[in-house]
Design a protein around this motif. Structure first.
Motif, mmCIF file in Angstrom:
data_model
loop_
_atom_site.group_PDB
_atom_site.id
_atom_site.type_symbol
_atom_site.label_atom_id
_atom_site.label_comp_id
_atom_site.label_asym_id
_atom_site.label_seq_id
_atom_site.Cartn_x
_atom_site.Cartn_y
_atom_site.Cartn_z
ATOM 1 N N PHE A 34 0.842 -1.194 0.000
ATOM 2 C CA PHE A 34 0.000 0.000 0.000
ATOM 3 C C PHE A 34 0.880 1.248 0.000
ATOM 4 O O PHE A 34 1.997 1.247 0.516
ATOM 5 C CB PHE A 34 -0.868 0.057 1.269
ATOM 6 C CG PHE A 34 -1.699 -1.150 1.536
ATOM 7 C CD1 PHE A 34 -1.157 -2.282 2.122
ATOM 8 C CD2 PHE A 34 -3.050 -1.152 1.222
ATOM 9 C CE1 PHE A 34 -1.930 -3.404 2.386
ATOM 10 C CE2 PHE A 34 -3.835 -2.260 1.485
ATOM 11 C CZ PHE A 34 -3.279 -3.382 2.057
ATOM 12 N N TRP A 35 0.327 2.321 -0.547
ATOM 13 C CA TRP A 35 0.868 3.653 -0.342
ATOM 14 C C TRP A 35 -0.260 4.535 0.196
ATOM 15 O O TRP A 35 -1.362 4.564 -0.358
ATOM 16 C CB TRP A 35 1.385 4.259 -1.645
ATOM 17 C CG TRP A 35 2.793 3.889 -1.973
ATOM 18 C CD1 TRP A 35 3.221 2.923 -2.833
ATOM 19 C CD2 TRP A 35 3.983 4.505 -1.450
ATOM 20 N NE1 TRP A 35 4.595 2.889 -2.876
ATOM 21 C CE2 TRP A 35 5.091 3.853 -2.036
ATOM 22 C CE3 TRP A 35 4.223 5.554 -0.547
ATOM 23 C CZ2 TRP A 35 6.411 4.207 -1.752
ATOM 24 C CZ3 TRP A 35 5.530 5.900 -0.266
ATOM 25 C CH2 TRP A 35 6.605 5.227 -0.867
ATOM 26 N N TYR A 36 0.078 5.252 1.283
ATOM 27 C CA TYR A 36 -0.845 6.210 1.872
ATOM 28 C C TYR A 36 -0.213 7.599 1.824
ATOM 29 O O TYR A 36 1.012 7.750 1.872
ATOM 30 C CB TYR A 36 -1.129 5.865 3.342
ATOM 31 C CG TYR A 36 -2.115 4.762 3.553
ATOM 32 C CD1 TYR A 36 -1.721 3.424 3.519
ATOM 33 C CD2 TYR A 36 -3.458 5.040 3.806
ATOM 34 C CE1 TYR A 36 -2.641 2.406 3.729
ATOM 35 C CE2 TYR A 36 -4.378 4.028 4.017
ATOM 36 C CZ TYR A 36 -3.962 2.718 3.975
ATOM 37 O OH TYR A 36 -4.874 1.716 4.183
ATOM 38 N N VAL A 37 -1.076 8.621 1.805
ATOM 39 C CA VAL A 37 -0.623 9.993 1.873
ATOM 40 C C VAL A 37 -1.276 10.671 3.061
ATOM 41 O O VAL A 37 -2.440 10.411 3.377
ATOM 42 C CB VAL A 37 -0.934 10.768 0.566
ATOM 43 C CG1 VAL A 37 -2.426 10.810 0.291
ATOM 44 C CG2 VAL A 37 -0.357 12.174 0.609
ATOM 45 N N LEU A 47 -3.627 5.863 -1.406
ATOM 46 C CA LEU A 47 -3.344 6.261 -2.785
ATOM 47 C C LEU A 47 -3.544 5.084 -3.740
ATOM 48 O O LEU A 47 -4.135 5.246 -4.807
ATOM 49 C CB LEU A 47 -1.896 6.737 -2.917
ATOM 50 C CG LEU A 47 -1.553 8.136 -2.427
ATOM 51 C CD1 LEU A 47 -0.054 8.363 -2.547
ATOM 52 C CD2 LEU A 47 -2.324 9.192 -3.180
ATOM 53 N N LEU A 48 -3.016 3.942 -3.371
ATOM 54 C CA LEU A 48 -3.125 2.757 -4.208
ATOM 55 C C LEU A 48 -2.694 1.532 -3.417
ATOM 56 O O LEU A 48 -2.139 1.649 -2.321
ATOM 57 C CB LEU A 48 -2.270 2.892 -5.487
ATOM 58 C CG LEU A 48 -0.839 3.404 -5.337
ATOM 59 C CD1 LEU A 48 0.093 2.341 -4.821
ATOM 60 C CD2 LEU A 48 -0.328 3.932 -6.677
ATOM 61 N N ALA A 65 2.335 2.940 -8.943
ATOM 62 C CA ALA A 65 3.425 2.251 -8.256
ATOM 63 C C ALA A 65 3.686 0.941 -8.960
ATOM 64 O O ALA A 65 2.773 0.329 -9.520
ATOM 65 C CB ALA A 65 3.085 2.008 -6.782
ATOM 66 N N GLU A 66 4.927 0.509 -8.925
ATOM 67 C CA GLU A 66 5.303 -0.732 -9.576
ATOM 68 C C GLU A 66 5.881 -1.694 -8.558
ATOM 69 O O GLU A 66 6.830 -1.365 -7.826
ATOM 70 C CB GLU A 66 6.317 -0.484 -10.683
ATOM 71 C CG GLU A 66 6.645 -1.758 -11.468
ATOM 72 C CD GLU A 66 7.490 -1.494 -12.695
ATOM 73 O OE1 GLU A 66 8.031 -0.374 -12.831
ATOM 74 O OE2 GLU A 66 7.614 -2.417 -13.527
ATOM 75 N N PHE A 90 3.502 7.369 2.999
ATOM 76 C CA PHE A 90 3.843 6.164 3.747
ATOM 77 C C PHE A 90 3.604 4.930 2.895
ATOM 78 O O PHE A 90 2.530 4.748 2.333
ATOM 79 C CB PHE A 90 2.996 6.048 5.013
ATOM 80 C CG PHE A 90 3.263 7.114 6.036
ATOM 81 C CD1 PHE A 90 2.529 8.278 6.040
ATOM 82 C CD2 PHE A 90 4.250 6.939 6.989
ATOM 83 C CE1 PHE A 90 2.775 9.269 6.979
ATOM 84 C CE2 PHE A 90 4.504 7.920 7.939
ATOM 85 C CZ PHE A 90 3.759 9.086 7.932
ATOM 86 N N CYS A 91 4.601 4.080 2.861
ATOM 87 C CA CYS A 91 4.472 2.769 2.263
ATOM 88 C C CYS A 91 4.122 1.781 3.378
ATOM 89 O O CYS A 91 4.577 1.944 4.525
ATOM 90 C CB CYS A 91 5.803 2.385 1.611
ATOM 91 S SG CYS A 91 5.827 0.790 0.785
#
Lengths: 114, 122
Positions: A34-37, A47-48, A65-66, A90-91
């Motif tokens: 995950f990615w958060y903002v 985010l995704l 993201a990859e 944040f990842c």
């Protein structure tokens, strides 16, 4: 031990420039990613996410993201940064089984110059 | 409201006092999480509730920390005999359970976070 590393504590880019935020993880098996903002004074927003399938994931606000299994990485990218993208990113990882017990990286603070 | 609601948004207390932080999750979300965000520590998991199951308390840092979830909805995080190192932002999140859903499809259990309760212990 399970961990998430975001090597860059602070990044500054010019508005309109491209952006890549790095994330590496250490996990027993490929986790969910995950990615958060987090914008100033606001809660975390997703985010995704990557669960399976196509390793290039599209998210909100023009982010992508990859997932690269061989590098245990899940880097976040945006082709052209806007001033409103200034925030902390944040990842996070979660196990495949059970529930989304997120393990977060320390975060990368993004500043955007006009 | 539509989102996760936390109160108070800010709390200043004296060392040794007890504090209670409240979380009102999104209606219908069966899972509820507490995280702590400290300067220099990042986000750390504290506790997880899912329906009527026993909570996962593995992240609580000491026995001064406890949490309950009444009626499967609102949750309260209690910190007894607060210490200065307890100063942080306490974030609550809720989600649907991960897995297959009625009517087809799979829910990924995305967490929705509240804006947090900032605790300052003097």
């Amino acid at each position: 031990a399970q961990s998430v590393t975001q090597p860059d504590i602070h990044i500054t880019v010019s508005e309109g420039a491209s952006l890549e935020l790095r994330c590496n993880y250490s996990y027993g098996a490929t986790p969910y990613l995950f990615w958060y903002v987090q914008s100033p004074g606001q809660g975390l927003q997703l985010l995704l996410k990557y669960f399976s399938g196509d390793t290039l994931v599209q998210g909100i606000k023009g982010f992508e993201a990859e997932f690269k299994r061989s590098q245990s990485s899940f880097n976040l990218r945006k082709p052209s940064v806007h001033w409103s993208d200034a925030a902390e990113y944040f990842c996070a990882v979660a196990p495949l089984r059970g529930y989304n017990k997120l393990i977060f990286g320390a975060g990368t603070r993004l500043a955007v110059h006009p | 409201g539509a989102g996760v609601s936390q109160s108070p948004s800010n709390k200043v207390t004296e060392k040794g006092k007890d504090v209670e932080l409240r979380c009102d999750p999104i209606s219908g979300h069966t899972a509820l999480y507490w995280y702590r965000q400290s300067l220099g520590q990042g986000l750390e998991f504290l506790i997880y509730f899912q329906g009527n199951s026993a909570p996962d308390k593995s992240g609580l840092p000491s026995d001064r920390f406890s949490a309950e979830r009444t009626g499967g909805s609102v949750s309260t995080l209690t910190i007894q005999r607060t210490q200065q190192e307890d100063s942080a932002v306490y974030l609550c999140a809720s989600s649907l359970a991960r897995g297959r859903q009625r009517g087809g499809g799979t829910n990924t259990g995305e967490l929705f976070f509240g804006e947090g309760s900032r605790l300052t212990v003097l």
